[in-house]
Design a protein around this motif. Sequence first.
Motif, PDB file in Angstrom:
ATOM      1  N   THR A  35       0.850  -1.173   0.000  1.00  0.00           N
ATOM      2  CA  THR A  35       0.000   0.000   0.000  1.00  0.00           C
ATOM      3  C   THR A  35       0.890   1.228   0.000  1.00  0.00           C
ATOM      4  OG1 THR A  35      -1.882   1.059   1.090  1.00  0.00           O
ATOM      5  CG2 THR A  35      -0.219   0.031   2.524  1.00  0.00           C
ATOM      6  N   TYR A  36       0.282   2.394  -0.038  1.00  0.00           N
ATOM      7  CA  TYR A  36       1.065   3.630  -0.070  1.00  0.00           C
ATOM      8  C   TYR A  36       1.840   3.853   1.221  1.00  0.00           C
ATOM      9  CZ  TYR A  36       2.284   8.527   0.037  1.00  0.00           C
ATOM     10  OH  TYR A  36       2.977   9.697   0.169  1.00  0.00           O
ATOM     11  N   LEU A  37       1.200   3.660   2.358  1.00  0.00           N
ATOM     12  CA  LEU A  37       1.913   3.801   3.627  1.00  0.00           C
ATOM     13  C   LEU A  37       2.905   2.662   3.770  1.00  0.00           C
ATOM     14  CD1 LEU A  37      -0.928   4.794   6.125  1.00  0.00           C
ATOM     15  CD2 LEU A  37       0.700   6.294   4.958  1.00  0.00           C
ATOM     16  N   ARG A  38       4.091   3.004   4.222  1.00  0.00           N
ATOM     17  CA  ARG A  38       5.134   1.985   4.382  1.00  0.00           C
ATOM     18  C   ARG A  38       5.027   1.329   5.757  1.00  0.00           C
ATOM     19  NH1 ARG A  38       9.015   1.159   0.388  1.00  0.00           N
ATOM     20  NH2 ARG A  38       8.671   2.702  -1.214  1.00  0.00           N
ATOM     21  N   GLN A  39       5.207   0.028   5.761  1.00  0.00           N
ATOM     22  CA  GLN A  39       5.172  -0.727   7.007  1.00  0.00           C
ATOM     23  C   GLN A  39       6.584  -1.072   7.454  1.00  0.00           C
ATOM     24  OE1 GLN A  39       2.351  -4.041   7.208  1.00  0.00           O
ATOM     25  NE2 GLN A  39       1.776  -3.488   5.136  1.00  0.00           N
ATOM     26  N   ARG A  40       6.738  -1.176   8.746  1.00  0.00           N
ATOM     27  CA  ARG A  40       7.988  -1.728   9.258  1.00  0.00           C
ATOM     28  C   ARG A  40       7.995  -3.206   8.901  1.00  0.00           C
ATOM     29  NH1 ARG A  40       9.181  -0.416  15.324  1.00  0.00           N
ATOM     30  NH2 ARG A  40      10.917  -1.710  14.654  1.00  0.00           N
ATOM     31  N   THR A  41       9.086  -3.680   8.375  1.00  0.00           N
ATOM     32  CA  THR A  41       9.191  -5.093   8.009  1.00  0.00           C
ATOM     33  C   THR A  41      10.137  -5.842   8.933  1.00  0.00           C
ATOM     34  OG1 THR A  41      10.935  -4.593   6.417  1.00  0.00           O
ATOM     35  CG2 THR A  41       8.668  -4.672   5.578  1.00  0.00           C
ATOM     36  N   ASP A  42      10.661  -5.141   9.926  1.00  0.00           N
ATOM     37  CA  ASP A  42      11.632  -5.765  10.823  1.00  0.00           C
ATOM     38  C   ASP A  42      10.996  -6.428  12.037  1.00  0.00           C
ATOM     39  OD1 ASP A  42      10.864  -3.217  11.752  1.00  0.00           O
ATOM     40  OD2 ASP A  42      12.659  -3.067  13.001  1.00  0.00           O
ATOM     41  N   LEU A  43       9.713  -6.266  12.238  1.00  0.00           N
ATOM     42  CA  LEU A  43       9.056  -6.846  13.402  1.00  0.00           C
ATOM     43  C   LEU A  43       8.827  -8.340  13.190  1.00  0.00           C
ATOM     44  CD1 LEU A  43       6.395  -4.055  14.005  1.00  0.00           C
ATOM     45  CD2 LEU A  43       8.593  -4.360  15.168  1.00  0.00           C
ATOM     46  N   PRO A  44       9.225  -9.189  14.135  1.00  0.00           N
ATOM     47  CA  PRO A  44       9.006 -10.637  13.990  1.00  0.00           C
ATOM     48  C   PRO A  44       7.517 -10.965  13.878  1.00  0.00           C
ATOM     49  CG  PRO A  44      10.446 -10.153  15.849  1.00  0.00           C
ATOM     50  CD  PRO A  44       9.888  -8.852  15.374  1.00  0.00           C
ATOM     51  N   THR A  45       7.225 -12.038  13.164  1.00  0.00           N
ATOM     52  CA  THR A  45       5.845 -12.495  13.019  1.00  0.00           C
ATOM     53  C   THR A  45       5.769 -13.968  13.412  1.00  0.00           C
ATOM     54  OG1 THR A  45       6.127 -13.235  10.738  1.00  0.00           O
ATOM     55  CG2 THR A  45       5.499 -10.917  11.073  1.00  0.00           C
ATOM     56  N   LEU A  46       4.570 -14.519  13.400  1.00  0.00           N
ATOM     57  CA  LEU A  46       4.408 -15.937  13.708  1.00  0.00           C
ATOM     58  C   LEU A  46       5.134 -16.821  12.694  1.00  0.00           C
ATOM     59  CD1 LEU A  46       0.633 -16.045  14.705  1.00  0.00           C
ATOM     60  CD2 LEU A  46       2.617 -16.225  16.217  1.00  0.00           C
ATOM     61  N   ARG A  47       5.235 -16.344  11.444  1.00  0.00           N
ATOM     62  CA  ARG A  47       5.866 -17.149  10.398  1.00  0.00           C
ATOM     63  C   ARG A  47       7.356 -16.936  10.279  1.00  0.00           C
ATOM     64  NH1 ARG A  47       2.937 -15.908   5.197  1.00  0.00           N
ATOM     65  NH2 ARG A  47       2.703 -13.897   6.166  1.00  0.00           N
ATOM     66  N   SER A  48       7.875 -15.835  10.822  1.00  0.00           N
ATOM     67  CA  SER A  48       9.303 -15.574  10.677  1.00  0.00           C
ATOM     68  C   SER A  48       9.831 -14.678  11.786  1.00  0.00           C
ATOM     69  CB  SER A  48       9.591 -14.917   9.330  1.00  0.00           C
ATOM     70  OG  SER A  48      10.957 -14.556   9.254  1.00  0.00           O
ATOM     71  N   PRO A  49      10.872 -15.142  12.474  1.00  0.00           N
ATOM     72  CA  PRO A  49      11.496 -14.286  13.479  1.00  0.00           C
ATOM     73  C   PRO A  49      12.312 -13.153  12.848  1.00  0.00           C
ATOM     74  CG  PRO A  49      12.734 -16.317  13.265  1.00  0.00           C
ATOM     75  CD  PRO A  49      11.504 -16.455  12.399  1.00  0.00           C
ATOM     76  N   ASP A  50      12.534 -13.236  11.542  1.00  0.00           N
ATOM     77  CA  ASP A  50      13.353 -12.245  10.838  1.00  0.00           C
ATOM     78  C   ASP A  50      12.555 -11.042  10.352  1.00  0.00           C
ATOM     79  OD1 ASP A  50      15.651 -13.821  11.141  1.00  0.00           O
ATOM     80  OD2 ASP A  50      15.093 -15.006   9.387  1.00  0.00           O
ATOM     81  N   GLY A  51      11.267 -11.052  10.521  1.00  0.00           N
ATOM     82  CA  GLY A  51      10.444  -9.932  10.078  1.00  0.00           C
ATOM     83  C   GLY A  51       9.265 -10.407   9.265  1.00  0.00           C
ATOM     84  N   ASP A  52       8.508  -9.450   8.759  1.00  0.00           N
ATOM     85  CA  ASP A  52       7.280  -9.760   8.029  1.00  0.00           C
ATOM     86  C   ASP A  52       7.574 -10.041   6.564  1.00  0.00           C
ATOM     87  OD1 ASP A  52       4.743 -10.001   7.021  1.00  0.00           O
ATOM     88  OD2 ASP A  52       3.968  -8.254   8.075  1.00  0.00           O
ATOM     89  N   LEU A  53       7.499 -11.299   6.179  1.00  0.00           N
ATOM     90  CA  LEU A  53       7.792 -11.681   4.808  1.00  0.00           C
ATOM     91  C   LEU A  53       6.598 -11.503   3.880  1.00  0.00           C
ATOM     92  CD1 LEU A  53       7.154 -15.275   4.196  1.00  0.00           C
ATOM     93  CD2 LEU A  53       7.852 -14.785   6.523  1.00  0.00           C
ATOM     94  N   GLY A  54       5.438 -11.094   4.402  1.00  0.00           N
ATOM     95  CA  GLY A  54       4.262 -10.896   3.569  1.00  0.00           C
ATOM     96  C   GLY A  54       4.111  -9.487   3.046  1.00  0.00           C
ATOM     97  N   VAL A  55       5.043  -8.609   3.394  1.00  0.00           N
ATOM     98  CA  VAL A  55       4.967  -7.208   2.995  1.00  0.00           C
ATOM     99  C   VAL A  55       5.929  -6.971   1.836  1.00  0.00           C
ATOM    100  CG1 VAL A  55       5.397  -4.841   3.756  1.00  0.00           C
ATOM    101  CG2 VAL A  55       4.338  -6.469   5.311  1.00  0.00           C
ATOM    102  N   ALA A  56       5.487  -6.195   0.874  1.00  0.00           N
ATOM    103  CA  ALA A  56       6.359  -5.842  -0.258  1.00  0.00           C
ATOM    104  C   ALA A  56       7.440  -4.894   0.249  1.00  0.00           C
ATOM    105  CB  ALA A  56       5.553  -5.207  -1.379  1.00  0.00           C
ATOM    106  N   SER A  57       8.545  -5.454   0.677  1.00  0.00           N
ATOM    107  CA  SER A  57       9.650  -4.675   1.222  1.00  0.00           C
ATOM    108  C   SER A  57      10.562  -4.193   0.100  1.00  0.00           C
ATOM    109  CB  SER A  57      10.441  -5.536   2.211  1.00  0.00           C
ATOM    110  OG  SER A  57      10.946  -6.675   1.532  1.00  0.00           O
ATOM    111  N   GLY A  58      11.571  -3.434   0.475  1.00  0.00           N
ATOM    112  CA  GLY A  58      12.499  -2.887  -0.509  1.00  0.00           C
ATOM    113  C   GLY A  58      13.177  -3.935  -1.359  1.00  0.00           C
ATOM    114  N   ASP A  59      13.572  -5.056  -0.761  1.00  0.00           N
ATOM    115  CA  ASP A  59      14.247  -6.083  -1.562  1.00  0.00           C
ATOM    116  C   ASP A  59      13.302  -6.711  -2.573  1.00  0.00           C
ATOM    117  OD1 ASP A  59      12.909  -7.538   0.540  1.00  0.00           O
ATOM    118  OD2 ASP A  59      14.184  -9.257   0.099  1.00  0.00           O
ATOM    119  N   LEU A  60      12.038  -6.886  -2.208  1.00  0.00           N
ATOM    120  CA  LEU A  60      11.076  -7.445  -3.154  1.00  0.00           C
ATOM    121  C   LEU A  60      10.792  -6.456  -4.285  1.00  0.00           C
ATOM    122  CD1 LEU A  60       9.130  -9.830  -3.821  1.00  0.00           C
ATOM    123  CD2 LEU A  60       7.363  -8.376  -2.831  1.00  0.00           C
ATOM    124  N   LEU A  61      10.605  -5.188  -3.951  1.00  0.00           N
ATOM    125  CA  LEU A  61      10.344  -4.188  -4.994  1.00  0.00           C
ATOM    126  C   LEU A  61      11.530  -4.078  -5.948  1.00  0.00           C
ATOM    127  CD1 LEU A  61       8.581  -1.488  -2.804  1.00  0.00           C
ATOM    128  CD2 LEU A  61       7.511  -3.071  -4.428  1.00  0.00           C
TER     129      LEU A  61
END
Length: 173
Positions: A35-61
Amino acid sequence: MLGASNHWAWRVERVRTLAAAAGLPGYEVLQYHHTYLRQRTDLPTLRSPDGDLGVASGDLLSYLREEPRLTPVAYSPLLGGAYVRSDKPLGPEFDHVGTPARRAALREVAADAGATVNQVVLAWLMGGDVPMIPLVGASSVAQLEESLAAVDLELTPGRRARLDAAGGSEAGL
């Protein structure tokens, strides 16, 4: 057509490489929360202790810019109404210095363009340097019509630059 959702960019590339080596089709569509607002992707989630892998982060873009044959799909681009409804607060992943600046730029561009905030968000996604297909839900005909009108909203280069510049360095979150 094969697609994947919510994987690290390196994992998508690994699967595409293995499929190509085996002569099999690889992923062609990638679906992530964007989405237009950027999310923090560094927060651990249930699926990954490394951050939120479901968000279109800089490396994915960045990956999508280099792989233009992949079709990106953005789910929940309107944040379940959080752009326009005060009873739908943003979560902690949006709690950083860039959010207020981006929200202000969004309201200014919407007013300047004679469009709704939601239409600007959708037009921004569809017309960016990594064009996204927004997956939009609607609970009324009016919401559907509002979203469909975003297809005809072309953001001028000046308006897009205002949106992209807002929030500054938080884009790397």
